[in-house]
Design a protein around this motif. Structure first.
Motif, mmCIF file in Angstrom:
data_model
loop_
_atom_site.group_PDB
_atom_site.id
_atom_site.type_symbol
_atom_site.label_atom_id
_atom_site.label_comp_id
_atom_site.label_asym_id
_atom_site.label_seq_id
_atom_site.Cartn_x
_atom_site.Cartn_y
_atom_site.Cartn_z
ATOM 1 N N VAL A 1 -29.932 40.542 21.702
ATOM 2 C CA VAL A 1 -30.618 40.841 22.953
ATOM 3 C C VAL A 1 -30.774 39.525 23.703
ATOM 4 C CG1 VAL A 1 -32.783 41.632 23.977
ATOM 5 C CG2 VAL A 1 -31.821 42.841 22.003
ATOM 6 N N THR A 2 -30.339 39.517 24.953
ATOM 7 C CA THR A 2 -30.446 38.333 25.793
ATOM 8 C C THR A 2 -31.379 38.640 26.954
ATOM 9 O OG1 THR A 2 -28.166 37.737 25.232
ATOM 10 C CG2 THR A 2 -29.154 36.607 27.114
ATOM 11 N N LEU A 3 -32.360 37.778 27.131
ATOM 12 C CA LEU A 3 -33.316 37.907 28.228
ATOM 13 C C LEU A 3 -33.014 36.836 29.263
ATOM 14 C CD1 LEU A 3 -35.902 38.966 29.605
ATOM 15 C CD2 LEU A 3 -37.194 37.377 28.145
ATOM 16 N N TYR A 4 -32.638 37.266 30.460
ATOM 17 C CA TYR A 4 -32.429 36.356 31.590
ATOM 18 C C TYR A 4 -33.727 36.360 32.385
ATOM 19 C CZ TYR A 4 -27.600 36.741 30.232
ATOM 20 O OH TYR A 4 -26.430 36.705 29.512
ATOM 21 N N ALA A 5 -34.343 35.191 32.499
ATOM 22 C CA ALA A 5 -35.678 35.102 33.089
ATOM 23 C C ALA A 5 -35.868 33.736 33.725
ATOM 24 C CB ALA A 5 -36.725 35.339 31.998
ATOM 25 N N ARG A 6 -37.088 33.518 34.205
ATOM 26 C CA ARG A 6 -37.462 32.215 34.754
ATOM 27 C C ARG A 6 -38.940 32.000 34.497
ATOM 28 N NH1 ARG A 6 -35.827 34.069 40.353
ATOM 29 N NH2 ARG A 6 -34.624 32.158 40.293
ATOM 30 N N VAL B 1 -34.552 39.149 38.137
ATOM 31 C CA VAL B 1 -35.151 38.942 36.814
ATOM 32 C C VAL B 1 -36.442 39.733 36.658
ATOM 33 C CG1 VAL B 1 -34.086 36.720 36.377
ATOM 34 C CG2 VAL B 1 -36.286 36.789 37.560
ATOM 35 N N PRO B 2 -36.740 40.111 35.439
ATOM 36 C CA PRO B 2 -35.965 39.879 34.231
ATOM 37 C C PRO B 2 -34.808 40.868 34.108
ATOM 38 C CG PRO B 2 -37.914 41.131 33.687
ATOM 39 C CD PRO B 2 -38.004 40.795 35.154
ATOM 40 N N VAL B 3 -33.764 40.396 33.430
ATOM 41 C CA VAL B 3 -32.607 41.223 33.104
ATOM 42 C C VAL B 3 -32.388 41.101 31.607
ATOM 43 C CG1 VAL B 3 -30.128 41.585 33.478
ATOM 44 C CG2 VAL B 3 -31.586 40.844 35.386
ATOM 45 N N VAL B 4 -32.099 42.225 30.979
ATOM 46 C CA VAL B 4 -31.909 42.255 29.530
ATOM 47 C C VAL B 4 -30.512 42.778 29.225
ATOM 48 C CG1 VAL B 4 -32.758 43.185 27.342
ATOM 49 C CG2 VAL B 4 -34.379 42.675 29.187
ATOM 50 N N HIS B 5 -29.809 42.045 28.371
ATOM 51 C CA HIS B 5 -28.484 42.463 27.898
ATOM 52 C C HIS B 5 -28.558 42.780 26.407
ATOM 53 C CE1 HIS B 5 -25.656 40.394 31.047
ATOM 54 N NE2 HIS B 5 -26.653 41.041 31.628
ATOM 55 N N LEU B 6 -27.730 43.704 25.976
ATOM 56 C CA LEU B 6 -27.533 43.994 24.561
ATOM 57 C C LEU B 6 -26.066 43.740 24.256
ATOM 58 C CD1 LEU B 6 -28.281 45.051 21.771
ATOM 59 C CD2 LEU B 6 -27.961 47.378 22.650
ATOM 60 N N ASN B 7 -25.803 42.759 23.421
ATOM 61 C CA ASN B 7 -24.430 42.377 23.062
ATOM 62 C C ASN B 7 -23.540 42.245 24.301
ATOM 63 O OD1 ASN B 7 -25.222 42.262 20.423
ATOM 64 N ND2 ASN B 7 -24.246 44.157 19.817
ATOM 65 N N GLY B 8 -24.084 41.578 25.329
ATOM 66 C CA GLY B 8 -23.291 41.269 26.515
ATOM 67 C C GLY B 8 -23.299 42.315 27.610
ATOM 68 N N GLN B 9 -23.938 43.443 27.392
ATOM 69 C CA GLN B 9 -23.984 44.509 28.392
ATOM 70 C C GLN B 9 -25.403 44.650 28.938
ATOM 71 O OE1 GLN B 9 -21.343 46.369 29.495
ATOM 72 N NE2 GLN B 9 -20.055 45.058 28.245
#
Length: 102
Positions: free
Chosen positions: A9-14, A59-67
């Motif tokens: 899980v990738t969290l794109y944030a600031r 943001v925030p945006v959350v990815h699961l295995n790149g999606q």
């Protein structure tokens, strides 16, 4: 034998983003129930300029295995359900133990 793919899980944030802080809390709460690796990306760092261009107002945006799976608001049950569904799909794609491809 093929192993199930580990969840990432990738969290794109600031920084200074209330929705981002909430998303991180939700992710960490769900992580206690469903194991996965967490990667955090601060889109304001110079090395993340491409992500800044893509998500500066999102943001925030959350990815699961790149999606991408979530944007803006995140609820624990929604994230939990997506992770469990993904795991089930991965398990269905695995050959049964003891079988071999010939």
């Amino acid at each position: 034998m093929t192993m199930a793919r580990r969840l990432l899980v990738t969290l794109y944030a600031r920084k200074y983003c209330g929705l981002c802080d909430h998303a991180k809390e939700v992710i960490e709460a769900v992580q206690a129930k469903v194991p996965f690796d967490l990667q955090e990306v601060d889109i304001d760092k110079p090395e993340n300029k491409a992500w800044w261009r893509q998500y500066t107002y999102e943001v925030p945006v959350v990815h699961l295995n790149g999606q991408e799976i979530f944007r803006h608001r995140l609820q624990p049950q929604d994230l939990h359900d997506v992770l469990i569904k993904y795991q089930q799909q991965q398990q269905q794609q695995q050959p049964p133990v003891g079988t071999s491809k010939q």
